[in-house]
Design a protein around this motif. Structure first.
Motif, PDB file in Angstrom:
ATOM      1  N   ARG A 120       0.839  -1.194   0.000  1.00  0.00           N
ATOM      2  CA  ARG A 120       0.000   0.000   0.000  1.00  0.00           C
ATOM      3  C   ARG A 120       0.877   1.247   0.000  1.00  0.00           C
ATOM      4  NH1 ARG A 120      -2.377   1.352   6.062  1.00  0.00           N
ATOM      5  NH2 ARG A 120      -0.389   1.195   7.164  1.00  0.00           N
ATOM      6  N   THR A 121       0.393   2.273  -0.660  1.00  0.00           N
ATOM      7  CA  THR A 121       1.079   3.550  -0.588  1.00  0.00           C
ATOM      8  C   THR A 121       0.732   4.212   0.733  1.00  0.00           C
ATOM      9  OG1 THR A 121      -0.737   4.715  -1.686  1.00  0.00           O
ATOM     10  CG2 THR A 121       1.001   3.820  -3.087  1.00  0.00           C
ATOM     11  N   VAL A 122       1.655   4.991   1.254  1.00  0.00           N
ATOM     12  CA  VAL A 122       1.436   5.684   2.530  1.00  0.00           C
ATOM     13  C   VAL A 122       1.801   7.152   2.363  1.00  0.00           C
ATOM     14  CG1 VAL A 122       1.792   3.638   3.947  1.00  0.00           C
ATOM     15  CG2 VAL A 122       3.758   5.063   3.340  1.00  0.00           C
ATOM     16  N   ALA A 123       1.177   7.981   3.186  1.00  0.00           N
ATOM     17  CA  ALA A 123       1.471   9.413   3.151  1.00  0.00           C
ATOM     18  C   ALA A 123       2.573   9.792   4.134  1.00  0.00           C
ATOM     19  CB  ALA A 123       0.199  10.217   3.447  1.00  0.00           C
ATOM     20  N   GLU A 124       3.078   8.820   4.866  1.00  0.00           N
ATOM     21  CA  GLU A 124       4.163   9.082   5.815  1.00  0.00           C
ATOM     22  C   GLU A 124       5.456   9.366   5.063  1.00  0.00           C
ATOM     23  OE1 GLU A 124       3.415   5.960   9.269  1.00  0.00           O
ATOM     24  OE2 GLU A 124       2.635   5.344   7.321  1.00  0.00           O
ATOM     25  N   THR A 125       6.157  10.384   5.508  1.00  0.00           N
ATOM     26  CA  THR A 125       7.371  10.797   4.803  1.00  0.00           C
ATOM     27  C   THR A 125       8.646  10.499   5.580  1.00  0.00           C
ATOM     28  OG1 THR A 125       7.192  13.035   5.715  1.00  0.00           O
ATOM     29  CG2 THR A 125       6.139  12.627   3.588  1.00  0.00           C
ATOM     30  N   TRP A 126       8.530  10.147   6.861  1.00  0.00           N
ATOM     31  CA  TRP A 126       9.743   9.954   7.658  1.00  0.00           C
ATOM     32  C   TRP A 126      10.627   8.819   7.139  1.00  0.00           C
ATOM     33  CZ3 TRP A 126       9.778   5.303  10.409  1.00  0.00           C
ATOM     34  CH2 TRP A 126       8.530   4.684  10.604  1.00  0.00           C
ATOM     35  N   PRO A 127      10.090   7.721   6.567  1.00  0.00           N
ATOM     36  CA  PRO A 127      11.018   6.735   5.991  1.00  0.00           C
ATOM     37  C   PRO A 127      11.813   7.289   4.798  1.00  0.00           C
ATOM     38  CG  PRO A 127       8.881   5.724   6.425  1.00  0.00           C
ATOM     39  CD  PRO A 127       8.697   7.202   6.544  1.00  0.00           C
ATOM     40  N   ILE A 128      11.176   8.171   4.026  1.00  0.00           N
ATOM     41  CA  ILE A 128      11.905   8.790   2.911  1.00  0.00           C
ATOM     42  C   ILE A 128      13.050   9.644   3.449  1.00  0.00           C
ATOM     43  CG2 ILE A 128      11.733  10.276   0.884  1.00  0.00           C
ATOM     44  CD1 ILE A 128       8.800   9.571   0.656  1.00  0.00           C
ATOM     45  N   PHE A 136       5.351   2.745  -8.416  1.00  0.00           N
ATOM     46  CA  PHE A 136       5.625   4.158  -8.189  1.00  0.00           C
ATOM     47  C   PHE A 136       5.089   5.014  -9.328  1.00  0.00           C
ATOM     48  CE2 PHE A 136       9.226   2.133  -5.841  1.00  0.00           C
ATOM     49  CZ  PHE A 136       8.892   2.595  -4.577  1.00  0.00           C
ATOM     50  N   ASP A 137       5.162   4.499 -10.545  1.00  0.00           N
ATOM     51  CA  ASP A 137       4.768   5.296 -11.705  1.00  0.00           C
ATOM     52  C   ASP A 137       3.260   5.432 -11.848  1.00  0.00           C
ATOM     53  OD1 ASP A 137       7.342   5.778 -12.369  1.00  0.00           O
ATOM     54  OD2 ASP A 137       7.471   4.310 -13.975  1.00  0.00           O
ATOM     55  N   ARG A 138       2.502   4.562 -11.205  1.00  0.00           N
ATOM     56  CA  ARG A 138       1.045   4.583 -11.367  1.00  0.00           C
ATOM     57  C   ARG A 138       0.325   5.340 -10.261  1.00  0.00           C
ATOM     58  NH1 ARG A 138      -0.478  -1.550 -13.030  1.00  0.00           N
ATOM     59  NH2 ARG A 138      -2.572  -0.648 -13.023  1.00  0.00           N
ATOM     60  N   VAL A 139       1.059   5.853  -9.319  1.00  0.00           N
ATOM     61  CA  VAL A 139       0.465   6.583  -8.201  1.00  0.00           C
ATOM     62  C   VAL A 139       1.237   7.884  -8.003  1.00  0.00           C
ATOM     63  CG1 VAL A 139      -0.005   6.556  -5.722  1.00  0.00           C
ATOM     64  CG2 VAL A 139      -0.289   4.466  -7.058  1.00  0.00           C
ATOM     65  N   GLY A 140       0.519   8.966  -7.758  1.00  0.00           N
ATOM     66  CA  GLY A 140       1.166  10.239  -7.480  1.00  0.00           C
ATOM     67  C   GLY A 140       1.297  11.117  -8.713  1.00  0.00           C
ATOM     68  N   LEU A 186       8.119  15.277  -2.065  1.00  0.00           N
ATOM     69  CA  LEU A 186       7.739  14.009  -1.452  1.00  0.00           C
ATOM     70  C   LEU A 186       6.393  13.629  -2.054  1.00  0.00           C
ATOM     71  CD1 LEU A 186       8.774  14.720   2.247  1.00  0.00           C
ATOM     72  CD2 LEU A 186      10.111  13.612   0.438  1.00  0.00           C
ATOM     73  N   ASP A 187       6.448  12.836  -3.091  1.00  0.00           N
ATOM     74  CA  ASP A 187       5.269  12.526  -3.901  1.00  0.00           C
ATOM     75  C   ASP A 187       4.533  11.329  -3.283  1.00  0.00           C
ATOM     76  OD1 ASP A 187       3.428  12.553  -5.929  1.00  0.00           O
ATOM     77  OD2 ASP A 187       4.769  11.751  -7.466  1.00  0.00           O
ATOM     78  N   VAL A 188       3.780  11.605  -2.227  1.00  0.00           N
ATOM     79  CA  VAL A 188       3.150  10.526  -1.460  1.00  0.00           C
ATOM     80  C   VAL A 188       1.624  10.584  -1.601  1.00  0.00           C
ATOM     81  CG1 VAL A 188       5.038  10.385   0.191  1.00  0.00           C
ATOM     82  CG2 VAL A 188       3.130  11.918   0.652  1.00  0.00           C
ATOM     83  N   VAL A 189       1.024   9.412  -1.590  1.00  0.00           N
ATOM     84  CA  VAL A 189      -0.423   9.247  -1.665  1.00  0.00           C
ATOM     85  C   VAL A 189      -0.803   8.154  -0.677  1.00  0.00           C
ATOM     86  CG1 VAL A 189      -2.387   8.614  -3.124  1.00  0.00           C
ATOM     87  CG2 VAL A 189      -0.470   9.903  -4.098  1.00  0.00           C
ATOM     88  N   ALA A 190      -1.847   8.366   0.085  1.00  0.00           N
ATOM     89  CA  ALA A 190      -2.227   7.399   1.112  1.00  0.00           C
ATOM     90  C   ALA A 190      -3.183   6.339   0.572  1.00  0.00           C
ATOM     91  CB  ALA A 190      -2.881   8.119   2.293  1.00  0.00           C
TER      92      ALA A 190
END
Length: 224
Positions: A105-113, A164-168, A192-196
């Motif tokens: 799943r995609t997450v909106a959390e950015t701290w791992p990035i 990655f290419d299909r989301v954000g 930070l191209d994140v989507v939850a």
């Protein structure tokens, strides 16, 4: 092997894996030096690997992230992330784990990035270079707040790069080709191209599916 396990409490899980390769080759969790000895002997006998090709580390029980980053001339451009939930081929793996997810799943959390960025910058600094191009990092969590970088792949897209290419907003492969074919053009900066909560479902006999959480919740509510 006993020296490698000296700082790991007896009976606790530890992780053993080959230093290089892909697809979690030679990787599993174990609980004793005797198991590790048998594991190494088997890989040596069957595949010709050497004992010094393996590393031992504490087993990290928490969440599992895949982070993709693009850099241009030392500056961070774009970062994307998903969380592995279950693993491709896990039923045939000794550890029931792996590197490639069948559900993520995609997450909106950015701290791992941010953790991945620091690790990439530290590696480049150690070797007197600056990050430029594509860097993919795997991170595993020791607890709810701490994500540790376990692997960095430089210039090598993961098998799941299409996730990655299909989301954000941005497609990482397109930006990477732009960096190669038109190096004078600046990539975006500090994105930070994140989507939850977009779930990625994969199977041997099915195309990759991206499903939002609301759809899955509705299915769960209405299933018999």
């Amino acid at each position: 092997i006993p020296d490698a396990l000296a700082e790991i409490p007896a009976g606790e899980k530890f992780w053993i894996r080959r230093r290089g390769g892909s697809g979690s080759v030679g990787a599993t969790w174990l609980t004793s030096a005797d198991q590790a000895k048998k594991w190494l002997e088997l890989w040596q006998e069957m595949r010709g690997f050497q004992a010094d090709e393996f590393v031992v580390a504490p087993f990290l029980p928490g969440r599992d992230f895949c982070v993709a980053t693009l850099w241009q001339n030392g500056e961070f451009a774009v970062g994307k992330i998903y969380e592995r939930l279950t693993y491709w081929g896990a039923q045939g793996s000794l550890s029931s784990m792996g590197s490639s997810p069948d559900c993520a799943r995609t997450v909106a959390e950015t701290w791992p990035i941010e953790q991945a960025k620091k690790a990439i910058q530290a590696v480049c600094s150690e070797f007197g270079t600056q990050p430029h191009g594509f860097y993919q990092a795997d991170l595993k969590c020791a607890d709810d707040k701490t994500a540790l970088v376990t692997e960095i792949n430089i210039g090598r897209f993961p098998q799941t790069s299409t996730h990655f290419d299909r989301v954000g907003e941005y497609r990482m492969l397109e930006l990477y080709l732009q960096l190669i074919l038109d190096p004078g053009q600046n990539l975006p900066r500090d994105v930070l191209d994140v989507v939850a909560d977009r779930f990625v479902l994969r199977g041997i006999d099915m195309p990759v599916k991206l499903v939002d959480k609301a759809t899955l919740d509705a299915f769960e509510e209405n299933r018999i």
